[in-house]
Write a protein that holds these residues in place. Structure first.
Motif, short mmCIF file in Angstrom:
data_model
loop_
_atom_site.label_atom_id
_atom_site.label_comp_id
_atom_site.label_asym_id
_atom_site.label_seq_id
_atom_site.Cartn_x
_atom_site.Cartn_y
_atom_site.Cartn_z
N ASP A 1 58.93 -38.94 30.45
CA ASP A 1 60.65 -38.41 30.45
C ASP A 1 60.66 -37.17 31.04
O ASP A 1 61.94 -36.74 31.00
N LEU A 2 59.85 -36.32 31.80
CA LEU A 2 59.84 -35.37 32.82
C LEU A 2 61.58 -35.53 33.39
O LEU A 2 62.16 -34.54 32.93
N GLU A 3 61.58 -35.92 33.82
CA GLU A 3 62.60 -36.22 34.94
C GLU A 3 63.64 -36.14 34.13
O GLU A 3 65.42 -35.89 34.43
N ALA A 4 64.40 -37.17 33.28
CA ALA A 4 65.22 -37.29 32.08
C ALA A 4 65.34 -35.86 31.47
O ALA A 4 66.88 -35.35 31.34
N ALA A 5 64.75 -35.51 30.92
CA ALA A 5 64.95 -33.87 30.17
C ALA A 5 65.26 -33.59 31.37
O ALA A 5 66.17 -32.11 31.25
N ILE A 6 65.09 -32.45 32.32
CA ILE A 6 65.68 -31.56 33.04
C ILE A 6 66.87 -31.99 33.46
O ILE A 6 67.30 -31.00 33.60
N ALA A 7 66.87 -33.45 33.81
CA ALA A 7 68.51 -33.70 34.26
C ALA A 7 69.07 -33.12 33.24
O ALA A 7 70.29 -32.54 33.97
N GLU A 8 68.95 -33.48 32.11
CA GLU A 8 70.25 -32.80 31.10
C GLU A 8 69.91 -30.96 30.10
O GLU A 8 70.21 -31.33 29.55
N GLY A 9 69.20 -30.81 31.35
CA GLY A 9 69.27 -29.07 30.96
C GLY A 9 67.51 -28.78 29.93
O GLY A 9 67.66 -26.79 29.83
N ALA A 10 66.24 -28.96 30.52
CA ALA A 10 65.57 -29.18 29.88
C ALA A 10 64.77 -27.63 30.76
O ALA A 10 64.97 -27.44 31.60
N THR A 11 64.70 -27.09 29.67
CA THR A 11 64.12 -25.63 29.91
C THR A 11 62.62 -25.18 29.48
O THR A 11 61.81 -24.50 30.47
N LEU A 12 62.13 -25.49 28.62
CA LEU A 12 60.80 -25.67 28.27
C LEU A 12 59.89 -27.10 28.26
O LEU A 12 60.79 -28.02 27.47
N VAL A 13 59.06 -28.33 28.94
CA VAL A 13 58.94 -29.15 29.13
C VAL A 13 57.40 -29.24 28.71
O VAL A 13 56.37 -28.42 28.93
N ARG A 14 56.97 -30.83 28.11
CA ARG A 14 55.87 -30.31 27.06
C ARG A 14 54.47 -31.21 28.05
O ARG A 14 54.79 -32.93 28.25
N LEU A 15 54.12 -31.54 29.54
CA LEU A 15 53.26 -32.04 30.19
C LEU A 15 51.67 -31.88 29.80
O LEU A 15 51.36 -31.97 30.67
N GLY A 16 51.00 -31.96 28.80
CA GLY A 16 49.80 -32.13 28.85
C GLY A 16 49.00 -33.64 28.75
O GLY A 16 47.88 -33.33 29.93
N THR A 17 49.94 -34.46 29.15
CA THR A 17 48.88 -35.25 29.75
C THR A 17 49.23 -35.81 31.12
O THR A 17 47.93 -35.93 31.54
N ALA A 18 50.09 -35.22 31.11
CA ALA A 18 50.07 -35.07 33.23
C ALA A 18 49.23 -34.32 33.37
O ALA A 18 48.39 -34.67 34.43
N ILE A 19 48.48 -33.35 32.86
CA ILE A 19 48.42 -32.33 33.13
C ILE A 19 46.89 -32.07 32.90
O ILE A 19 45.87 -32.20 33.92
N PHE A 20 46.50 -32.81 32.04
CA PHE A 20 44.61 -32.71 31.12
C PHE A 20 44.65 -34.31 31.12
O PHE A 20 43.01 -34.14 30.69
#
Length: 196
Positions: free
Chosen positions: A166-185
């Motif tokens: 759900d990172l796109e929605a989080a960034i759209a609402e102002g997230a400054t830190l996102v947790r992307l472990g599954t996408a990366i690792f």
């Protein structure tokens, strides 16, 4: 894999499981520019290790835990950056402070000398609907703005929200830190209860 990510320029690494994190920190001790973030649930018996070995804690939802972290933070280390975990979905199974109790917890933490309140973290209920995702993250962003107004002296600059799904929605609402472990690792293998 963490070393490869570091070689590619990544410096902030988030960990959910304390023992696993401490092992990784030992193995990567030669990389002195890593910023370690603890994002998992925190029990009293784990606060000393977290206070001693991490730069950030994203999952503060009780004053008792915050007091222990502040008291156990080594004097030679900078104050521990912390985020309050907000239970934005109202799920009884989720950790996090309720919206109504948020200002009192923030005020208590601002008085602790070895913690630096930086913002809010949330793990909304999973949803595939982008608008539902955004609505939950918007609640967190609004709560942070309310805290900024109430506590203008605090360095409230962090919205820790959003994961691989759900990172796109989080960034759209102002997230400054996102947790992307599954996408990366990739997905984590199943854990046994002894690993916690």
């Amino acid at each position: 894999m963490l070393r490869q990510a570091h070689d590619a320029g990544q410096r902030a690494f988030g960990e959910n499981y304390l023992q696993e994190a401490l092992e990784k920190q030992t193995r990567l001790a030669d990389l002195d520019d890593i910023e370690w973030h603890f994002i998992g649930g925190l029990q009293s018996n784990k606060t000393r290790d977290v206070a001693e070995h991490f730069d950030w804690v994203h999952s503060i939802d009780r004053e008792k835990i915050a007091r222990r972290l502040s008291a156990q933070r080594p004097a030679e280390r900078a104050p521990l950056n912390v985020c309050l975990q907000l239970n934005v979905s109202g799920e009884t199974s989720k950790e996090g402070v309720d919206l109504d109790a948020l200002p009192a917890l923030a005020e208590a933490i601002l008085a602790l000398p070895n913690l630096r309140l930086r913002g809010l973290m949330a793990l909304p209920a999973p949803s595939d609907d982008p608008e539902t995702q955004r609505r939950a993250f918007r609640t967190v962003a609004t709560a942070l703005e309310t805290l900024k107004t109430r506590f203008p002296e605090a360095p409230l600059d962090t919205l820790s929200m959003g994961m691989s799904g759900d990172l796109e929605a989080a960034i759209a609402e102002g997230a400054t830190l996102v947790r992307l472990g599954t996408a990366i690792f990739g997905s984590r293998p199943p854990r046994s209860p002894a690993d916690a």
